[in-house]
Scaffold this motif. Sequence first.
Motif, PDB file in Angstrom:
ATOM      1  N   TYR A 112      38.887  25.548  -1.963  1.00 36.54           N
ATOM      2  CA  TYR A 112      38.034  26.477  -1.199  1.00 36.54           C
ATOM      3  C   TYR A 112      36.662  27.094  -2.033  1.00 36.54           C
ATOM      4  CZ  TYR A 112      35.835  29.213   2.465  1.00 36.54           C
ATOM      5  OH  TYR A 112      34.954  29.808   3.241  1.00 36.54           O
ATOM      6  N   LEU A 113      37.086  27.434  -3.163  1.00 37.92           N
ATOM      7  CA  LEU A 113      36.177  28.135  -3.945  1.00 37.92           C
ATOM      8  C   LEU A 113      35.165  27.023  -4.731  1.00 37.92           C
ATOM      9  CD1 LEU A 113      37.951  31.087  -5.473  1.00 37.92           C
ATOM     10  CD2 LEU A 113      36.011  31.098  -3.624  1.00 37.92           C
ATOM     11  N   VAL A 114      35.921  25.943  -5.094  1.00 37.28           N
ATOM     12  CA  VAL A 114      35.187  24.859  -5.793  1.00 37.28           C
ATOM     13  C   VAL A 114      34.290  24.314  -4.712  1.00 37.28           C
ATOM     14  CG1 VAL A 114      35.330  22.679  -6.905  1.00 37.28           C
ATOM     15  CG2 VAL A 114      36.747  24.415  -7.467  1.00 37.28           C
ATOM     16  N   SER A 115      34.531  24.278  -3.484  1.00 40.43           N
ATOM     17  CA  SER A 115      33.735  23.392  -2.655  1.00 40.43           C
ATOM     18  C   SER A 115      32.710  24.217  -2.294  1.00 40.43           C
ATOM     19  CB  SER A 115      34.414  22.955  -1.351  1.00 40.43           C
ATOM     20  OG  SER A 115      34.893  24.405  -0.443  1.00 40.43           O
ATOM     21  N   LEU A 116      32.761  25.826  -2.265  1.00 40.64           N
ATOM     22  CA  LEU A 116      31.697  26.515  -2.016  1.00 40.64           C
ATOM     23  C   LEU A 116      30.568  26.551  -3.327  1.00 40.64           C
ATOM     24  CD1 LEU A 116      33.346  30.002  -0.540  1.00 40.64           C
ATOM     25  CD2 LEU A 116      31.899  28.147   0.548  1.00 40.64           C
ATOM     26  N   VAL A 117      31.090  26.310  -4.176  1.00 39.30           N
ATOM     27  CA  VAL A 117      30.251  26.175  -5.375  1.00 39.30           C
ATOM     28  C   VAL A 117      29.296  25.020  -5.581  1.00 39.30           C
ATOM     29  CG1 VAL A 117      30.142  26.043  -7.905  1.00 39.30           C
ATOM     30  CG2 VAL A 117      31.638  27.697  -6.694  1.00 39.30           C
ATOM     31  N   ILE A 118      30.097  23.786  -5.184  1.00 40.61           N
ATOM     32  CA  ILE A 118      29.345  22.497  -5.405  1.00 40.61           C
ATOM     33  C   ILE A 118      28.769  21.828  -3.909  1.00 40.61           C
ATOM     34  CG2 ILE A 118      30.921  21.909  -7.349  1.00 40.61           C
ATOM     35  CD1 ILE A 118      32.283  20.040  -5.294  1.00 40.61           C
ATOM     36  N   ARG A 119      28.773  22.420  -3.017  1.00 39.04           N
ATOM     37  CA  ARG A 119      28.365  22.232  -1.587  1.00 39.04           C
ATOM     38  C   ARG A 119      26.887  22.352  -1.751  1.00 39.04           C
ATOM     39  NH1 ARG A 119      26.392  25.769   1.683  1.00 39.04           N
ATOM     40  NH2 ARG A 119      26.546  27.862   1.579  1.00 39.04           N
ATOM     41  N   HIS A 128      23.182  23.661  -0.542  1.00 41.54           N
ATOM     42  CA  HIS A 128      23.041  25.019  -0.038  1.00 41.54           C
ATOM     43  C   HIS A 128      21.991  25.071   1.082  1.00 41.54           C
ATOM     44  CE1 HIS A 128      25.805  27.205  -2.748  1.00 41.54           C
ATOM     45  NE2 HIS A 128      25.421  26.232  -3.661  1.00 41.54           N
TER      46      HIS A 128
END
Length: 115
Positions: free
Chosen positions: A22-29, A31
């Motif tokens: 979940y944290l990786v998806s928040l970083v690479i999504r 914006h």
Amino acid sequence: MSPWTAVLGLVAVLAFGVLGIYLVSLVIRPHETLDARPFMSGSPPREHALSRYHVRWYAVTLVFLAFDMEMVFMYPWAVVVGEVGTMALVEMFVFLGLLMVGVVYAWREGAFRWS
């Protein structure tokens, strides 16, 4: 070590894995706002969501389901064919024959022609 310790350890590893993903998806999504791109592919829709489909898609879907059901019934049959013997072999050929009648009918009706 108690069995519950192993279960709790596995749950903790899974929870950290889910949290990490979940944290990786928040970083690479991306914006940017996704108002103009409602689909997961990020591309805008090409036609309306309530548009009609051609009848050939339904025919192809039904033929696919026939072959899918064939595979669902063939896996358990393959497990017990040695124990049951010749009768199981005859039953499978009858089943496959019935499916082939459906495929031949769809072929003659033009379900596989795309022109």
